[in-house]
Design a protein around this motif. Structure first.
Motif, PDB file in Angstrom:
ATOM      1  N   LEU A   1       0.833  -1.188   0.000  1.00  0.00           N
ATOM      2  CA  LEU A   1       0.000   0.000   0.000  1.00  0.00           C
ATOM      3  C   LEU A   1       0.876   1.249   0.000  1.00  0.00           C
ATOM      4  CD1 LEU A   1      -2.788  -0.953   2.561  1.00  0.00           C
ATOM      5  CD2 LEU A   1      -3.063  -0.658   0.100  1.00  0.00           C
ATOM      6  N   PRO A   2       0.424   2.306  -0.683  1.00  0.00           N
ATOM      7  CA  PRO A   2       1.220   3.545  -0.684  1.00  0.00           C
ATOM      8  C   PRO A   2       1.441   4.061   0.740  1.00  0.00           C
ATOM      9  CG  PRO A   2      -0.577   3.662  -2.281  1.00  0.00           C
ATOM     10  CD  PRO A   2      -0.825   2.448  -1.451  1.00  0.00           C
ATOM     11  N   ARG A   3       2.470   4.864   0.872  1.00  0.00           N
ATOM     12  CA  ARG A   3       2.756   5.515   2.156  1.00  0.00           C
ATOM     13  C   ARG A   3       2.998   6.998   1.890  1.00  0.00           C
ATOM     14  NH1 ARG A   3       5.422   1.684   6.180  1.00  0.00           N
ATOM     15  NH2 ARG A   3       6.102   3.635   7.131  1.00  0.00           N
ATOM     16  N   HIS A   4       2.381   7.827   2.716  1.00  0.00           N
ATOM     17  CA  HIS A   4       2.599   9.268   2.607  1.00  0.00           C
ATOM     18  C   HIS A   4       2.238   9.901   3.946  1.00  0.00           C
ATOM     19  CE1 HIS A   4       2.159  13.457   1.438  1.00  0.00           C
ATOM     20  NE2 HIS A   4       2.908  13.174   0.401  1.00  0.00           N
ATOM     21  N   PRO A   5       3.061  10.819   4.433  1.00  0.00           N
ATOM     22  CA  PRO A   5       2.802  11.365   5.776  1.00  0.00           C
ATOM     23  C   PRO A   5       1.493  12.125   5.903  1.00  0.00           C
ATOM     24  CG  PRO A   5       4.571  12.576   4.659  1.00  0.00           C
ATOM     25  CD  PRO A   5       4.307  11.344   3.854  1.00  0.00           C
TER      26      PRO A   5
ATOM     27  N   VAL B   1      -7.085   1.311  -4.995  1.00  0.00           N
ATOM     28  CA  VAL B   1      -6.665   1.725  -3.665  1.00  0.00           C
ATOM     29  C   VAL B   1      -7.213   3.123  -3.385  1.00  0.00           C
ATOM     30  CG1 VAL B   1      -4.482   2.778  -4.411  1.00  0.00           C
ATOM     31  CG2 VAL B   1      -4.675   1.840  -2.105  1.00  0.00           C
ATOM     32  N   LEU B   2      -7.575   3.368  -2.134  1.00  0.00           N
ATOM     33  CA  LEU B   2      -8.111   4.653  -1.685  1.00  0.00           C
ATOM     34  C   LEU B   2      -7.247   5.201  -0.558  1.00  0.00           C
ATOM     35  CD1 LEU B   2     -11.964   4.048  -1.538  1.00  0.00           C
ATOM     36  CD2 LEU B   2     -10.906   6.045  -2.569  1.00  0.00           C
ATOM     37  N   GLY B   3      -7.045   6.529  -0.573  1.00  0.00           N
ATOM     38  CA  GLY B   3      -6.328   7.189   0.508  1.00  0.00           C
ATOM     39  C   GLY B   3      -7.244   8.154   1.232  1.00  0.00           C
ATOM     40  N   PHE B   4      -7.161   8.171   2.593  1.00  0.00           N
ATOM     41  CA  PHE B   4      -8.029   9.005   3.412  1.00  0.00           C
ATOM     42  C   PHE B   4      -7.198   9.883   4.343  1.00  0.00           C
ATOM     43  CE2 PHE B   4     -10.466   5.293   2.259  1.00  0.00           C
ATOM     44  CZ  PHE B   4     -11.739   5.767   2.007  1.00  0.00           C
ATOM     45  N   ALA B   5      -7.674  11.115   4.543  1.00  0.00           N
ATOM     46  CA  ALA B   5      -7.070  11.997   5.533  1.00  0.00           C
ATOM     47  C   ALA B   5      -7.448  11.527   6.939  1.00  0.00           C
ATOM     48  CB  ALA B   5      -7.538  13.434   5.304  1.00  0.00           C
ATOM     49  N   ALA B   6      -6.836  12.147   7.944  1.00  0.00           N
ATOM     50  CA  ALA B   6      -7.074  11.737   9.327  1.00  0.00           C
ATOM     51  C   ALA B   6      -8.533  11.895   9.734  1.00  0.00           C
ATOM     52  CB  ALA B   6      -6.175  12.535  10.265  1.00  0.00           C
ATOM     53  N   ASP B   7      -9.237  12.853   9.125  1.00  0.00           N
ATOM     54  CA  ASP B   7     -10.651  13.051   9.466  1.00  0.00           C
ATOM     55  C   ASP B   7     -11.589  12.185   8.640  1.00  0.00           C
ATOM     56  OD1 ASP B   7     -10.448  14.240   6.999  1.00  0.00           O
ATOM     57  OD2 ASP B   7     -11.149  16.222   7.636  1.00  0.00           O
ATOM     58  N   GLY B   8     -11.029  11.263   7.848  1.00  0.00           N
ATOM     59  CA  GLY B   8     -11.842  10.356   7.044  1.00  0.00           C
ATOM     60  C   GLY B   8     -12.163  10.856   5.661  1.00  0.00           C
ATOM     61  N   LEU B   9     -11.715  12.055   5.304  1.00  0.00           N
ATOM     62  CA  LEU B   9     -11.983  12.593   3.972  1.00  0.00           C
ATOM     63  C   LEU B   9     -11.202  11.812   2.921  1.00  0.00           C
ATOM     64  CD1 LEU B   9     -13.206  15.016   2.278  1.00  0.00           C
ATOM     65  CD2 LEU B   9     -10.931  16.058   2.517  1.00  0.00           C
ATOM     66  N   PRO B  10     -11.868  11.291   1.864  1.00  0.00           N
ATOM     67  CA  PRO B  10     -11.129  10.628   0.790  1.00  0.00           C
ATOM     68  C   PRO B  10     -10.348  11.649  -0.023  1.00  0.00           C
ATOM     69  CG  PRO B  10     -13.467  10.734   0.252  1.00  0.00           C
ATOM     70  CD  PRO B  10     -13.332  11.244   1.649  1.00  0.00           C
ATOM     71  N   VAL B  11      -9.047  11.400  -0.207  1.00  0.00           N
ATOM     72  CA  VAL B  11      -8.201  12.383  -0.890  1.00  0.00           C
ATOM     73  C   VAL B  11      -7.520  11.825  -2.132  1.00  0.00           C
ATOM     74  CG1 VAL B  11      -7.799  13.679   1.223  1.00  0.00           C
ATOM     75  CG2 VAL B  11      -6.198  11.863   0.583  1.00  0.00           C
TER      76      VAL B  11
ATOM     77  N   GLY C   1       0.438  11.984  -5.405  1.00  0.00           N
ATOM     78  CA  GLY C   1       0.295  11.388  -6.727  1.00  0.00           C
ATOM     79  C   GLY C   1       1.456  10.477  -7.088  1.00  0.00           C
ATOM     80  N   THR C   2       2.655  10.837  -6.667  1.00  0.00           N
ATOM     81  CA  THR C   2       3.823   9.988  -6.928  1.00  0.00           C
ATOM     82  C   THR C   2       3.668   8.643  -6.232  1.00  0.00           C
ATOM     83  OG1 THR C   2       5.245  11.931  -7.168  1.00  0.00           O
ATOM     84  CG2 THR C   2       6.322   9.825  -6.691  1.00  0.00           C
ATOM     85  N   ALA C   3       3.246   8.679  -4.958  1.00  0.00           N
ATOM     86  CA  ALA C   3       3.050   7.432  -4.216  1.00  0.00           C
ATOM     87  C   ALA C   3       1.928   6.601  -4.813  1.00  0.00           C
ATOM     88  CB  ALA C   3       2.747   7.757  -2.753  1.00  0.00           C
ATOM     89  N   LEU C   4       0.870   7.273  -5.245  1.00  0.00           N
ATOM     90  CA  LEU C   4      -0.273   6.571  -5.816  1.00  0.00           C
ATOM     91  C   LEU C   4       0.105   5.887  -7.126  1.00  0.00           C
ATOM     92  CD1 LEU C   4      -3.354   5.996  -5.675  1.00  0.00           C
ATOM     93  CD2 LEU C   4      -3.694   8.125  -6.944  1.00  0.00           C
ATOM     94  N   LEU C   5       0.788   6.605  -8.027  1.00  0.00           N
ATOM     95  CA  LEU C   5       1.156   6.012  -9.308  1.00  0.00           C
ATOM     96  C   LEU C   5       2.135   4.865  -9.126  1.00  0.00           C
ATOM     97  CD1 LEU C   5       0.911   5.993 -12.365  1.00  0.00           C
ATOM     98  CD2 LEU C   5       2.780   7.661 -12.468  1.00  0.00           C
ATOM     99  N   ALA C   6       3.012   4.944  -8.126  1.00  0.00           N
ATOM    100  CA  ALA C   6       3.935   3.835  -7.865  1.00  0.00           C
ATOM    101  C   ALA C   6       3.143   2.562  -7.565  1.00  0.00           C
ATOM    102  CB  ALA C   6       4.866   4.189  -6.712  1.00  0.00           C
ATOM    103  N   TRP C   7       2.090   2.682  -6.741  1.00  0.00           N
ATOM    104  CA  TRP C   7       1.271   1.497  -6.441  1.00  0.00           C
ATOM    105  C   TRP C   7       0.563   1.008  -7.703  1.00  0.00           C
ATOM    106  CZ3 TRP C   7      -3.705   0.069  -7.188  1.00  0.00           C
ATOM    107  CH2 TRP C   7      -4.103  -1.129  -6.588  1.00  0.00           C
ATOM    108  N   GLN C   8      -0.028   1.926  -8.460  1.00  0.00           N
ATOM    109  CA  GLN C   8      -0.742   1.529  -9.675  1.00  0.00           C
ATOM    110  C   GLN C   8       0.182   0.798 -10.649  1.00  0.00           C
ATOM    111  OE1 GLN C   8      -2.265   5.724 -10.203  1.00  0.00           O
ATOM    112  NE2 GLN C   8      -4.021   4.617 -11.058  1.00  0.00           N
ATOM    113  N   HIS C   9       1.377   1.335 -10.827  1.00  0.00           N
ATOM    114  CA  HIS C   9       2.306   0.728 -11.778  1.00  0.00           C
ATOM    115  C   HIS C   9       2.741  -0.653 -11.296  1.00  0.00           C
ATOM    116  CE1 HIS C   9       6.207   1.175 -14.335  1.00  0.00           C
ATOM    117  NE2 HIS C   9       5.301   0.430 -14.931  1.00  0.00           N
ATOM    118  N   GLU C  10       3.001  -0.791 -10.012  1.00  0.00           N
ATOM    119  CA  GLU C  10       3.371  -2.111  -9.477  1.00  0.00           C
ATOM    120  C   GLU C  10       2.232  -3.109  -9.644  1.00  0.00           C
ATOM    121  OE1 GLU C  10       6.282  -3.371  -8.216  1.00  0.00           O
ATOM    122  OE2 GLU C  10       7.071  -1.536  -9.107  1.00  0.00           O
ATOM    123  N   ARG C  11       1.005  -2.666  -9.421  1.00  0.00           N
ATOM    124  CA  ARG C  11      -0.140  -3.554  -9.622  1.00  0.00           C
ATOM    125  C   ARG C  11      -0.255  -3.940 -11.086  1.00  0.00           C
ATOM    126  NH1 ARG C  11      -3.039  -7.861  -8.964  1.00  0.00           N
ATOM    127  NH2 ARG C  11      -5.245  -7.616  -9.519  1.00  0.00           N
TER     128      ARG C  11
END
Length: 341
Positions: A19-23, A77-87, A120-130
């Motif tokens: 899964l992607p990782r981003h702070p 894959v979906l990424g969410f902020a700490a408050d649950g907002l899909p980003v 976006g960099t982290a997201l595309l890395a996951w997409q490309h690996e998949r």
């Protein structure tokens, strides 16, 4: 590239993508059917910035959960902020056709308020690996291809893709025509009859579509399952769509849809022309402008203000020049980025 080696051999073993990782993204997880609204929310927000004249309908997102060749539990894959907002949302879909090549389409978006942070960099890395994993699982000896699209304004997305070995392979233009302008009356050649599209001609229209698009860049045969989602969906307007018949055979077509949600963003009521084609045995007989003209007149008679379409700027049929002669003007452009294996 050798046509005797399989994609498994060419790519080699690929581990399950992590899964992607981003702070700035608190949670990444795979998508489920309950996430349709979250996915659509990110995509629609991005659409309003990247190509403000149209947005992806929620129905298009929901339809992907009905297609047998897509498994969002592994492909999205979906990424969410700490408050649950899909980003962020990203998918890697295998095209169901296997006749020409093994094609993977990458689709996704980062919410505009969360861009330029590296998500976006982290997201595309996951997409490309998949995508590499999907290709590596195929014993096909056909070429492998991974592709994605970026609007003319999305230079950041292009740079991210280019760092992963993708290159811009083609440009596409969105074109618009004012339906207040007159449409030339055209006489059909002998033996050709124009009729509106009807549901009982769905499979005949699919056959004509696949014949007409065999030599178009990037085109693969459309499969019955997805085709039915299109022609049987809520947006296609049969009365605005045109078929040219020779006997009972469809030899040319112009299929149009209407999504009223896009009228405000474009600033005018309009029909979108999804597909225009002429079967290869009947090219050069003036059938394309014939079916387009009938659809334009039908849209104008229905009280719509404009017609919109998209075209490959290097189409082998010279389609973009034809559309200009019919009164269409370019309003937006986007590009296809490709990496081949």
């Amino acid at each position: 590239m050798s046509n005797t080696t399989t994609l498994t051999q060419r790519i080699g073993p690929v581990a399950d993508p992590q899964l992607p990782r981003h702070p700035d993204v608190a949670t990444w997880r795979m998508a489920t059917r309950d996430d349709i609204d979250a996915m659509h929310g990110v995509i629609a927000a991005s659409d309003r910035v990247d190509h403000p004249s149209w947005t992806t309908p929620r129905e298009d997102v929901a339809d992907t959960f009905e297609l047998t060749h897509i498994d969002h539990g592994q492909d999205t894959v979906l990424g969410f902020a700490a408050d649950g907002l899909p980003v962020a949302v990203g998918s890697s879909f295998v095209h169901p056709s296997r006749e020409v090549r093994m094609q993977i389409d990458l689709q996704g978006a980062v919410h505009p308020d969360w861009r330029r942070r590296g998500i976006g960099t982290a997201l595309l890395a996951w997409q490309h690996e998949r995508a590499l994993q999907q290709l590596s699982q195929s014993e096909s000896t056909l070429p492998g291809e991974v592709r994605l699209h970026a609007a003319e304004t999305q230079d950041d997305a292009v740079r991210i893709a280019e760092r992963r070995g993708f290159h811009v392979d083609r440009w596409f233009a969105s074109m618009q025509r004012d339906l207040a302008a007159p449409v030339d009356q055209r006489e059909a050649p002998d033996g050709i009859t124009l009729v509106p599209y009807t549901a009982e001609r769905a499979l005949d229209a699919l056959e004509a579509r696949n014949d007409a698009f065999r030599d178009h860049w990037g085109s693969l045969p459309s499969e019955p399952e997805r085709w039915q989602k299109f022609v049987g969906g809520p947006f296609l307007r049969p009365e605005l769509s045109t078929l040219a018949l020779e006997g009972d055979r469809i030899v040319a077509f112009c299929l149009a849809s209407v999504n009223e949600d896009d009228w405000e963003s474009l600033g005018v009521s309009h029909a979108y022309i999804d597909l225009i084609g002429v079967v290869r045995s009947h090219r050069g007989r003036g059938l394309a402008p014939l079916v387009i003209a009938r659809t334009l007149r039908a849209a104008a008679d229905a009280g719509l203000g404009a017609a919109v379409l998209d075209v490959d700027t290097e189409s082998p049929t010279g389609a973009n020049s034809l559309y200009e002669r019919l009164g269409f003007v370019t309003t937006e452009r986007d590009r296809a980025l490709v990496r081949r294996y």
